[in-house]
Design a protein around this motif. Sequence first.
Motif, short mmCIF file in Angstrom:
data_model
loop_
_atom_site.label_atom_id
_atom_site.label_comp_id
_atom_site.label_asym_id
_atom_site.label_seq_id
_atom_site.Cartn_x
_atom_site.Cartn_y
_atom_site.Cartn_z
N LYS A 166 15.76 7.82 19.10
CA LYS A 166 15.85 9.24 18.72
C LYS A 166 14.76 9.63 17.73
O LYS A 166 14.40 10.80 17.64
N VAL A 167 14.24 8.66 16.99
CA VAL A 167 13.21 8.97 15.99
C VAL A 167 11.84 8.42 16.41
O VAL A 167 10.90 8.46 15.61
N ALA A 168 11.74 7.89 17.62
CA ALA A 168 10.45 7.38 18.10
C ALA A 168 9.44 8.50 18.18
O ALA A 168 9.75 9.60 18.64
N ASP A 169 8.21 8.23 17.74
CA ASP A 169 7.20 9.29 17.68
C ASP A 169 6.34 9.37 18.95
O ASP A 169 5.51 10.28 19.08
N LYS A 170 6.54 8.44 19.89
CA LYS A 170 5.78 8.47 21.13
C LYS A 170 6.73 8.39 22.33
O LYS A 170 7.68 7.59 22.31
N PRO A 171 6.50 9.19 23.37
CA PRO A 171 7.39 9.20 24.54
C PRO A 171 7.61 7.83 25.16
O PRO A 171 8.72 7.49 25.55
N GLN A 172 6.53 7.04 25.27
CA GLN A 172 6.67 5.73 25.90
C GLN A 172 7.53 4.79 25.08
O GLN A 172 8.34 4.02 25.61
N ILE A 173 7.38 4.85 23.75
CA ILE A 173 8.20 4.02 22.87
C ILE A 173 9.66 4.43 23.00
O ILE A 173 10.56 3.59 23.08
N LYS A 174 9.91 5.72 23.06
CA LYS A 174 11.27 6.23 23.24
C LYS A 174 11.88 5.71 24.54
O LYS A 174 13.01 5.22 24.56
N THR A 175 11.10 5.80 25.63
CA THR A 175 11.58 5.34 26.93
C THR A 175 11.87 3.85 26.91
O THR A 175 12.89 3.39 27.44
N ASP A 176 10.97 3.08 26.29
CA ASP A 176 11.16 1.63 26.23
C ASP A 176 12.42 1.26 25.44
O ASP A 176 13.16 0.34 25.82
N LEU A 177 12.66 1.97 24.36
CA LEU A 177 13.85 1.70 23.54
C LEU A 177 15.13 2.06 24.29
O LEU A 177 16.12 1.33 24.20
N ILE A 178 15.10 3.16 25.02
CA ILE A 178 16.27 3.55 25.81
C ILE A 178 16.56 2.49 26.88
O ILE A 178 17.71 2.12 27.12
N GLN A 179 15.51 2.00 27.52
CA GLN A 179 15.68 0.96 28.52
C GLN A 179 16.23 -0.32 27.89
O GLN A 179 17.11 -0.99 28.46
N GLU A 180 15.74 -0.65 26.70
CA GLU A 180 16.23 -1.83 25.99
C GLU A 180 17.71 -1.65 25.62
O GLU A 180 18.50 -2.60 25.72
N ALA A 181 18.07 -0.44 25.18
CA ALA A 181 19.47 -0.16 24.86
C ALA A 181 20.35 -0.32 26.10
O ALA A 181 21.46 -0.86 26.02
N PHE A 182 19.84 0.14 27.24
CA PHE A 182 20.60 0.02 28.49
C PHE A 182 20.83 -1.44 28.86
O PHE A 182 21.94 -1.83 29.26
#
Length: 317
Positions: A142-158
């Motif tokens: 939610k606080v990631a400053d780059k779209p790709q980092i955000k996507t990677d973190l969401i995938q990791e959470a999944f």
Amino acid sequence: MQAMRQLWLGISKSSKIWRSKSNLKYVRIVSIVDSIIRFKVSKTQRIFLLSLSMPITMTVQALGWGKKNESNVNEDPNCMEAKLFNKADKMLIEDLKAADKIYQENNGLTHGEIYKRLKLHKGKREAELYWRLARVTYELSKVADKPQIKTDLIQEAFEAVKTALEIDDRNYAVHKWMAIILNQISTIKGIKEQITQSYNVRHHMDRAAELNPKDPTSVYLVGNWCFTVAEIPWYQRKVAETIFATPPTCSFAQAVQYFLQAEKIQPNFYSMNLLMLAKSYIKLGELDKAEGYLRLLNETPLTTDEDFTVCFHFMLE
């Protein structure tokens, strides 16, 4: 029209005053309903203003809840330890408790620090570990400053919550976070994927509510799903018809019943539930009931960042 102009100006001024405050705890909501009473606008104008000024879509933010309310509501505080396979792992228990504490109370630790502490335990077959790891990873996204980092973190959470589900499919928190994270992944992939995953998201919401009927947030999630489905525009319904023989359906009246059920379990447990009750009653044309819940929302103290988002996202910027 003059009354409507005065109303918008009043809301805008209130929002700017709020933003000038530095301490969230001493600020109370200046709600739309107060302005409605002050300027005596008509019911037709109320519907227009309230509906226009409170947009909401099926995002993770809408599927979230106040951090003070999320974890182990109405449960035995020792429940987490009881669910562990290795009850002698004191370091793991300490880190899991720390993860809950920062999530609920913002005790000074950062999500990044908790994330690192929980990752040290990866490999241990503990569902209580993996759903919390999914939760904190989601918070970091939610606080990631780059779209790709955000996507990677969401995938990791999944991946983390999927592991938790493989370990224990009777853990309500696992299903709750699976619903939230699965929805977020589908949101990133687009409307077609959202529609495709809609039944899976609902399944995990229902399962969470079934496994822990004392948890109001699980019931709230089902209500929010119903509201979102009821609000789907016609062109998205056409897309849904190409994917499912029977596309998902729900009504605003059904959404109200879930929100009321959540409120019955624990009154005033979450500001978004009050807001969604107001929005649902607006959709149903029951303005007196909507105003009642907006008044109640107005009396709710702002104690978290999400309370600010909930109570001011319908105000003018």
